[in-house]
Write a protein that holds these residues in place. Structure first.
Motif, PDB file in Angstrom:
ATOM      1  N   VAL A 618       2.658 -49.861-111.551  1.00 45.47           N
ATOM      2  CA  VAL A 618       2.009 -50.401-110.925  1.00 45.47           C
ATOM      3  C   VAL A 618       2.097 -50.844-109.041  1.00 45.47           C
ATOM      4  O   VAL A 618       1.403 -50.824-108.335  1.00 45.47           O
ATOM      5  CB  VAL A 618       1.395 -51.258-111.623  1.00 45.47           C
ATOM      6  CG1 VAL A 618       0.004 -52.202-111.118  1.00 45.47           C
ATOM      7  CG2 VAL A 618       1.320 -50.804-113.052  1.00 45.47           C
ATOM      8  N   GLY A 622       0.456 -50.242-105.968  1.00 43.13           N
ATOM      9  CA  GLY A 622      -0.384 -50.317-104.898  1.00 43.13           C
ATOM     10  C   GLY A 622      -0.213 -50.039-103.550  1.00 43.13           C
ATOM     11  O   GLY A 622      -0.523 -50.088-102.097  1.00 43.13           O
ATOM     12  N   ILE A 683      -8.039 -53.590-105.484  1.00 42.80           N
ATOM     13  CA  ILE A 683      -7.274 -53.279-105.996  1.00 42.80           C
ATOM     14  C   ILE A 683      -5.830 -53.292-105.522  1.00 42.80           C
ATOM     15  O   ILE A 683      -4.702 -53.334-106.718  1.00 42.80           O
ATOM     16  CB  ILE A 683      -7.493 -51.902-107.361  1.00 42.80           C
ATOM     17  CG1 ILE A 683      -9.144 -51.856-107.163  1.00 42.80           C
ATOM     18  CG2 ILE A 683      -6.922 -51.128-108.231  1.00 42.80           C
ATOM     19  CD1 ILE A 683      -9.843 -50.508-107.159  1.00 42.80           C
ATOM     20  N   CYS A 687      -2.454 -54.512-107.415  1.00 39.93           N
ATOM     21  CA  CYS A 687      -1.560 -54.298-108.272  1.00 39.93           C
ATOM     22  C   CYS A 687       0.749 -54.507-107.690  1.00 39.93           C
ATOM     23  O   CYS A 687       0.640 -54.307-108.177  1.00 39.93           O
ATOM     24  CB  CYS A 687      -1.487 -53.059-107.407  1.00 39.93           C
ATOM     25  SG  CYS A 687      -2.692 -51.224-108.429  1.00 39.93           S
ATOM     26  N   VAL A 701      -6.845 -49.637-113.602  1.00 41.47           N
ATOM     27  CA  VAL A 701      -6.516 -49.655-112.246  1.00 41.47           C
ATOM     28  C   VAL A 701      -7.226 -48.068-112.544  1.00 41.47           C
ATOM     29  O   VAL A 701      -8.228 -47.763-110.876  1.00 41.47           O
ATOM     30  CB  VAL A 701      -5.075 -49.482-111.850  1.00 41.47           C
ATOM     31  CG1 VAL A 701      -4.821 -49.121-109.971  1.00 41.47           C
ATOM     32  CG2 VAL A 701      -4.531 -50.749-111.794  1.00 41.47           C
TER      33      VAL A 701
END
Length: 713
Positions: A618, A622, A683, A687, A701
């Motif tokens: 994750v 990001g 978002i 992350c 996500v």
């Protein structure tokens, strides 16, 4: 008279044999029948031949009445039956981290004595029934990490004994019910983060005096001002209001004081301390989206290693020197190989070999004196020498065809060389050489590679076959024709110009990568972790669809043994993959340096924790999102200081840089997509949260990205 006695005895004995499972047992059997998959056999002893279900796995009884059904983390796949509602004495249900799907039936809430309902980490969807208000004894309700939609039922305020309410990471909308803070005064834990809740934050929430830990309202659409009454919450409570649409001055009282800016980031309209955005006399709370990127440099908190000094990494001159050294080294090895091959080995070549540029060797025969080894060298008894193993029924080529194929070096990384191989029939493959090593771990390698070979998803590169010998290990993949995402974003070394990706295409690529990761995390057989996600590991096909590559590669290289980094610098001609010659064709692409940027995609905890987690991926995702938004590498030069991309973005947000200063200049023509870009930036920042627990799951996500407008070509 005797006949009558025998008849009575027969009836009595038969009544003993006939099953006498009670009604609660049959209710639970209906639960079992709604389960389509039970891979661990968790319900194996749920049998109708028992008198009651009290001895069944996961079932707890009191006075022969079912009071608890607890079967967490067993990968159960199926529907959640309403029959559980018929268990009149049921107090606790815990089915977390399974694969239940479908809706939550209102009939479940007929068990009005229910005290805890824990269903987080499933795939449940639909709206929450208003009958939830009938659970007057409910103390714990955890429905997080599902796909529930609609609004929070207004009747929930009737659950006045509720202590834990966790509805985070769903798709809930609407405002909080009236009386939320007046009626739920027993609440100790409240988490509503990662939804789409809107409206204002109720002023009566300040009445929740029993709250502890973090009150998490982050990543929603709450608007308006922050009610000053929130300051009435216990001072030890941390109130997380990040990433909403809140506006106006931040109240400076009680629990809202001395919280630092990290509790309020992502709300463009907020002003006043602790933010560096002073409130003007005519503050209305609204600001232009272009003023969005503000985030303090201490979010996430930086380690001492990253403050002020240079981030760990190599200088540009060092990177250039290493790349040049790699190129020169491969050229020298290629010349040596060519000399040896032409002077000593050419007499062994057949006419067919001359056509395709390969020397064909059967059963390990050592015909090339340059690379002759002791012919007494043997493999493990369980390993067949030079055996190409297909992992797909569609694999129609064999080892001989692979050896005769035209081949070109695509690149080199710390784990061997990658070749582009074109078979005689035109089929193009990518072949990765893992290097040399012993045969003692063949079975482990075989198990791992065959598990990876079963993965099938449009956004994950498919492993088609593998080759094992004591000296060499090859992985044969689909060839993805359009290069890597890294090249698409930054261009290839040596090329002055390239075609930049428009925003619509970048968004489509983001969505595809997210879908691939969701598949690996949740739907692959072992719920895999990639562990090394970066743009160079995302390949683009002719339609610019992304394919995640190099999955499981580090573990396979480790099992294979040897030293891939060192051995990938040598291209010999004795073994099959070594006969895949280095080509001087212009099709040879840029060699990938084994230095450098990969560590900057890794989560901070990766330096301390040995076992990778899905939250590592994750974080890496990001960073990729930030790279696609900014067009910058994961290391950014700021004056004389280097910092990683995450910290640079945080600095820009803290200093209230306009979005145009952060955005990739190539995206200037996509000004009409500003809201989408800001949404993706939010978002991305979620992350790369410094705390793994606070990062969303890839499923959420992906859902958040899918809610953005579908790009049009």
């Amino acid at each position: 008279m005797v006949s009558l006695v025998l008849l009575v005895l027969l009836v009595c004995s038969s009544s003993v044999v006939v099953s006498s499972l009670n009604a609660e047992g049959y209710a639970l059997l209906s639960f079992k029948q709604s389960i389509y998959e039970d891979p661990e056999g968790s319900l194996g002893n749920w049998n109708s031949s028992d008198e009651n279900p009290c001895s069944w796995n996961g079932v707890t009884c009191k006075e022969e009445k079912v009071v608890s059904v607890s079967i967490p983390k067993k990968r159960l796949y199926g529907l959640l039956p309403s029959a559980l509602g018929s268990l009149s004495d049921l107090r606790h249900v815990n089915l977390r981290n399974n694969k239940f799907f479908g809706g939550l039936s209102f009939e479940l809430f007929r068990a009005q004595g229910l005290q805890s309902l824990v269903l987080y980490g499933n795939s449940l969807s639909g709206s929450l029934p208003n009958d939830i208000g009938k659970l007057g004894y409910l103390q714990t309700l955890d429905l997080s990490q599902n796909m529930f939609n609609g609004s929070i039922p207004t009747s929930i305020v009737q659950c006045k004994r509720l202590k834990t309410l966790d509805l985070s990471q769903n798709n809930l909308t609407g405002s909080l019910p009236n009386g939320f803070g007046v009626n739920l005064v027993a609440l100790e834990k409240l988490d509503l983060s990662f939804n789409r809740l809107n409206g204002s934050i109720p002023s009566d929430m300040g009445n929740l005096s029993n709250l502890q830990g973090t009150v998490d309202l982050s990543h929603n659409l709450f608007g308006g001002s922050i009610p000053a009454s929130l300051g009435n919450l216990p001072e030890k409570v941390y109130i997380d209001l990040t990433y909403n649409n809140l506006s106006g001055p931040i109240p400076q009282n009680g629990a809202l004081m001395n919280r630092g800016p990290t509790a309020f980031i992502g709300n463009p309209g907020l002003c006043g301390p602790p933010l560096k955005n002073p409130c003007s006399p005519d503050t209305t709370g609204a600001t232009s989206p272009s003023s969005y990127p503000y985030l303090p440099s201490n979010y996430p908190p930086q380690s001492d290693d990253n403050r002020g000094g240079k981030a760990r990494g190599l200088s540009k001159s060092a990177i250039i020197a290493i790349v040049v050294g790699d190129v020169v080294g491969i050229c020298v090895v290629g010349l040596l190989f060519s000399y040896c091959y032409s002077r000593i080995c050419i007499r062994n070549r057949t006419k067919d070999d001359n056509v395709y540029g390969f020397e064909k060797s059967r059963k390990g025969r050592k015909d090339c004196l340059c690379f002759r080894k002791d012919e007494s060298e043997t493999l493990s008894e369980n390993v067949e020498q030079y055996d190409l193993v297909p992992l797909d029924s569609q694999v129609a080529f064999d080892l001989d065809e692979l050896l005769k194929a035209s081949a070109f070096v695509l690149g080199k990384s710390e784990i061997g060389i990658v070749y582009k191989v074109v078979l005689e029939d035109g089929l193009t493959l990518a072949v990765r050489r893992l290097g040399e090593g012993g045969s003692q771990r063949f079975k482990e390698f075989q198990t791992e590679v065959e598990a990876i070979g079963k993965l099938r998803h449009p956004n994950v590169v498919t492993l088609r076959a593998y080759y094992w010998s004591v000296d060499e290990k090859l992985l044969i993949y689909d060839y993805i024709s359009n290069g890597s995402l890294a090249s698409a974003l930054h261009g290839k070394a040596g090329l002055v110009s390239f075609t930049p990706l428009p925003w619509s295409l970048r968004l489509r690529i983001m969505k595809g990568i997210a879908k691939g990761l969701v598949y690996l995390h949740e739907f692959s057989p072992k719920k895999y972790v990639h562990g090394d996600l970066k743009p160079s590991n995302v390949l683009l096909d002719q339609n610019m669809e992304p394919h995640i590559s190099d999955f499981g590669l580090g573990r396979l290289a480790n099992i294979a043994g040897g030293s891939p980094t060192l051995q990938s610098n040598r291209i010999a001609s004795e073994k099959p993959q070594e006969r895949i010659q280095k080509s001087t064709s212009s099709e040879v692409s840029t060699i990938i340096s084994s230095t450098n940027l990969g560590s900057h995609y890794q989560a901070p905890e990766a330096l301390k924790v040995v076992k990778p987690s899905q939250k590592w991926d994750v974080y890496s995702f990001g960073v990729i999102l930030l790279e696609m938004i900014t067009g910058r590498y994961p290391i950014v030069q700021v004056g004389t200081v280097e910092m990683n991309l995450v910290h640079w973005i945080q600095l820009c947000i803290e200093e209230k840089k306009p979005l145009s200063d952060v955005l990739d200049p190539y995206l200037a023509e996509d000004a009409d997509k500003e809201e989408e870009i800001i949404a993706v930036l939010k978002i991305a920042m979620a992350c790369v949260h410094s705390s793994p627990e606070r990062r969303p799951a890839m499923r959420h996500v992906s859902d958040a990205l899918e809610r953005l407008a579908i790009p049009t070509d």
